[in-house]
Scaffold this motif. Sequence first.
Motif, PDB file in Angstrom:
ATOM      1  N   THR A 120      -6.772   7.150   1.638  1.00  8.57           N
ATOM      2  CA  THR A 120      -8.075   6.868   1.047  1.00  8.57           C
ATOM      3  C   THR A 120      -8.906   5.990   1.968  1.00  8.57           C
ATOM      4  OG1 THR A 120      -7.236   7.042  -1.231  1.00  8.57           O
ATOM      5  CG2 THR A 120      -9.259   5.791  -0.910  1.00  8.57           C
ATOM      6  N   LEU A 121      -8.269   4.957   2.544  1.00 12.78           N
ATOM      7  CA  LEU A 121      -8.973   4.097   3.509  1.00 12.78           C
ATOM      8  C   LEU A 121      -9.402   4.881   4.739  1.00 12.78           C
ATOM      9  CD1 LEU A 121      -6.682   0.917   3.387  1.00 12.78           C
ATOM     10  CD2 LEU A 121      -9.032   1.099   2.520  1.00 12.78           C
ATOM     11  N   ALA A 133       0.836  -1.199   0.000  1.00 16.20           N
ATOM     12  CA  ALA A 133       0.000   0.000   0.000  1.00 16.20           C
ATOM     13  C   ALA A 133       0.872   1.251   0.000  1.00 16.20           C
ATOM     14  CB  ALA A 133      -0.915   0.006   1.216  1.00 16.20           C
ATOM     15  N   SER A 134       0.396   2.290  -0.665  1.00 13.17           N
ATOM     16  CA  SER A 134       1.080   3.583  -0.696  1.00 13.17           C
ATOM     17  C   SER A 134       0.469   4.492   0.364  1.00 13.17           C
ATOM     18  CB  SER A 134       0.902   4.234  -2.067  1.00 13.17           C
ATOM     19  OG  SER A 134      -0.466   4.592  -2.271  1.00 13.17           O
ATOM     20  N   THR A 153      -8.489  11.925   2.121  1.00 13.15           N
ATOM     21  CA  THR A 153      -7.939  12.435   0.862  1.00 13.15           C
ATOM     22  C   THR A 153      -8.861  13.476   0.263  1.00 13.15           C
ATOM     23  OG1 THR A 153      -9.051  10.618  -0.317  1.00 13.15           O
ATOM     24  CG2 THR A 153      -6.736  10.328   0.303  1.00 13.15           C
ATOM     25  N   GLU A 191      -1.014   7.205  -0.144  1.00 11.27           N
ATOM     26  CA  GLU A 191      -2.302   7.638  -0.697  1.00 11.27           C
ATOM     27  C   GLU A 191      -3.365   6.557  -0.473  1.00 11.27           C
ATOM     28  OE1 GLU A 191       0.608   7.765  -2.285  1.00 11.27           O
ATOM     29  OE2 GLU A 191       0.890   9.958  -2.112  1.00 11.27           O
ATOM     30  N   ASP A 192      -2.978   5.307  -0.577  1.00 13.55           N
ATOM     31  CA  ASP A 192      -3.928   4.215  -0.324  1.00 13.55           C
ATOM     32  C   ASP A 192      -4.431   4.273   1.130  1.00 13.55           C
ATOM     33  OD1 ASP A 192      -3.615   3.192  -2.911  1.00 13.55           O
ATOM     34  OD2 ASP A 192      -1.970   1.880  -2.295  1.00 13.55           O
TER      35      ASP A 192
END
Length: 303
Positions: A298-299, A291-292, A303, A294-295
């Motif tokens: 988002t979770l 996972a990044s 974001t 940003e991932d």
Amino acid sequence: MPIHNATTNPPINAPIVRFAPSPNGLLHVGHARSAMLNWHFANAHDGTFLLRIEDIDTTRARPGLETAIFEDLAWLGIDWPKPVRRQSEHFAEYQAALTELRKLGLIYPAFLSRAETTARISEIDSTGQIWPRDPDGAPHYPGSDRELSTAERDERIAAGEPHAWRLDMQAVLDDLDTRLSWTEHGSGPSGETGEIIADPGAWGDVILARRDVPASYHLSVSVDDAIQNISDVIRGEDLFATTSVHSVLQHLLGLPAPRYHHHGLVRDQDGRKLSKSDGSTSIASLRQQGASPEDILTLAGTT
């Protein structure tokens, strides 16, 4: 009581916020949400984001987990002023607050063990009485220790009898000469916002210190927020009701009251809030799976 330097809250255009994890487990996506909401708020208002390590319970804190906290937050793109405040380095400040409350006659040593407390409450429940519970569902402490004489208390403490220091909530409420409230800019679990009337009595005689832990969460967080001049407390809605306890401690100790912003929680597929015991939602685990940042954000819904 000279335990802090704060006099008034900083203006909204220069807030001071804090993210205050405990190093007793890995940070999960829910922590990422709270940290990022604090971070974004500070940046949006040209303010300061502080990281505080809540390691008051030294029996559970682990240095390696503190390092993991630093690594996870830095990986998410968050930075903070150094050095961080560690609660384990400030026991004297919590003791000063406890001493002040003891001088006011508002705390007492509670000697009943957990098993004895459970047995006492079970006995009362068996008579058909409805024993009060706090907002988290835990039964109020019976409080029979309040009736002990000073001499008996001192004798039992001197003998090394295990005890905790509890706030005598009824004595506090009897002496209270003002209505306590806090300013809510987020919302509670039922959408409460604006001026919220505090209800500290709902919590009963809360623990403020144990023999092996020099300050409870309630006491240490109230003192820390004042010392660090925290203007805005941004945290999960699961702590909304505890603000009543913090409000009464701020009043009793002459501490400034920050603004509060309680936010919704990240929950699992069954609707339960995330837990450190579930390693599958930890930031470290998700990173290892590719996972990044940003991932994760988002979770976390930031974001």
